[in-house]
Enzyme design. Sequence first.
Site, PDB file in Angstrom:
ATOM      1  N   LYS A 154      61.030  62.696  82.477  1.00  0.00           N
ATOM      2  CA  LYS A 154      59.759  62.026  82.217  1.00  0.00           C
ATOM      3  C   LYS A 154      58.802  62.267  83.377  1.00  0.00           C
ATOM      4  CE  LYS A 154      60.770  59.728  78.336  1.00  0.00           C
ATOM      5  NZ  LYS A 154      59.977  59.808  77.094  1.00  0.00           N
ATOM      6  N   ASP A 178      58.770  65.725  79.436  1.00  0.00           N
ATOM      7  CA  ASP A 178      58.004  64.838  78.554  1.00  0.00           C
ATOM      8  C   ASP A 178      56.972  64.097  79.399  1.00  0.00           C
ATOM      9  OD1 ASP A 178      56.990  63.155  76.666  1.00  0.00           O
ATOM     10  OD2 ASP A 178      58.880  62.184  76.164  1.00  0.00           O
ATOM     11  N   GLU A 204      56.946  68.362  76.113  1.00  0.00           N
ATOM     12  CA  GLU A 204      56.758  67.440  75.003  1.00  0.00           C
ATOM     13  C   GLU A 204      55.514  66.586  75.229  1.00  0.00           C
ATOM     14  OE1 GLU A 204      59.118  63.704  72.895  1.00  0.00           O
ATOM     15  OE2 GLU A 204      60.259  65.177  74.055  1.00  0.00           O
ATOM     16  N   ASP A 229      55.042  64.704  69.819  1.00  0.00           N
ATOM     17  CA  ASP A 229      55.734  63.425  69.663  1.00  0.00           C
ATOM     18  C   ASP A 229      54.734  62.387  69.178  1.00  0.00           C
ATOM     19  OD1 ASP A 229      57.117  61.059  69.772  1.00  0.00           O
ATOM     20  OD2 ASP A 229      57.800  61.267  71.822  1.00  0.00           O
ATOM     21  N   LYS A 251      60.516  60.877  65.147  1.00  0.00           N
ATOM     22  CA  LYS A 251      61.127  59.609  65.543  1.00  0.00           C
ATOM     23  C   LYS A 251      61.293  58.760  64.277  1.00  0.00           C
ATOM     24  CE  LYS A 251      60.964  60.065  70.165  1.00  0.00           C
ATOM     25  NZ  LYS A 251      59.933  59.390  70.956  1.00  0.00           N
TER      26      LYS A 251
END
Length: 336
Positions: A154, A178, A204, A229, A251
């Site tokens: 992240k 991400d 991402e 995403d 998701k």
Amino acid sequence: MELILREYELKLKHTFTISRESIDVQPSLIVELQRDGFSGCGEATSNPYYKTTVPVMMQDLEKIRTIIENTTEETPEAFWAKIHPYLKDDMFALCALDMAYNDLYARKKGKKLYELWNYSIDKNPLTDYTIGIASIEKMVAKMKELPWPIYKIKLGTKEDIAIVTELRKHTDAIFRIDANCGWSVDETINNAVTLKKLGVEFLEQPLKADNWVGHKEVFKHSVLPIIADESCIIEEDVAKCNNHFHGVNVKLVKCGGLTPGRRMIQEAKKLGLKTMVGCMTESTVGISAIAHLLPQLDYVDMDGALLLAEDIATGVTIDFGKINYSDLNGTGVTLM
């Protein structure tokens, strides 16, 4: 059919930080459906970004309890189509319900979900393990705590390149990045050049979800693939992502469950997009449902239960990225 709702507070091993928030506890809703001696379970977690909470999900499901409990032998597809109009504004609740119904349906058929769908599990992808934003020292420590073949890192800080540069010194694992909407167009294009040299596989959602002009620019010029995403929420978004992203991260809580998730994956494949399913720090209940989609995926991020200090269910297990299925039918879940 009986509807049972359970609220949990999932405690995390470490504070989990992304570009827009930090959490130590993840509220979660478990939906259980019981009929004829069989039980099916599904899950959805709260999420401030999508303005969803467990109490709201429970209220929305209680409003249609009679409709749910009067359902007989409908297929999961027919059940989802019937319930969707009532929960179109609460896809998280619909997801938990849809998971539970798919689980129950497969158990009554005496099959695991992937068997019911005629999926072969011979070439399942490995799951990554997420390293949340922290000091560089803490991120290195988290990585060393659990050696893994693929790490999802992240980012979205002023030290992003320094972070990845330092992490790379401690492992040969594949890196996935991400940024959770935390970068600009120029940052993404420039960072991609350096990150590719550092062994990063893809980026991402680097830009804000609605920056479609920016997505197009990054799509054209990034030396790394870009996976959507936050820009890919429901079924209609897959087509929008074509020619703006190289792949989509589906998701289940965002799209309303396994039933629409499978359709999104198939649509992405038709468009030539890479397919991925991600998690939202669910327990083994939600993670086990994701596992049955693996044969259709290029990438998967289903480490949610590994981030928990204590789980609430048994089901699939994960060994160095490899997913092992439960012997039980359906999703294979048993609540503790």
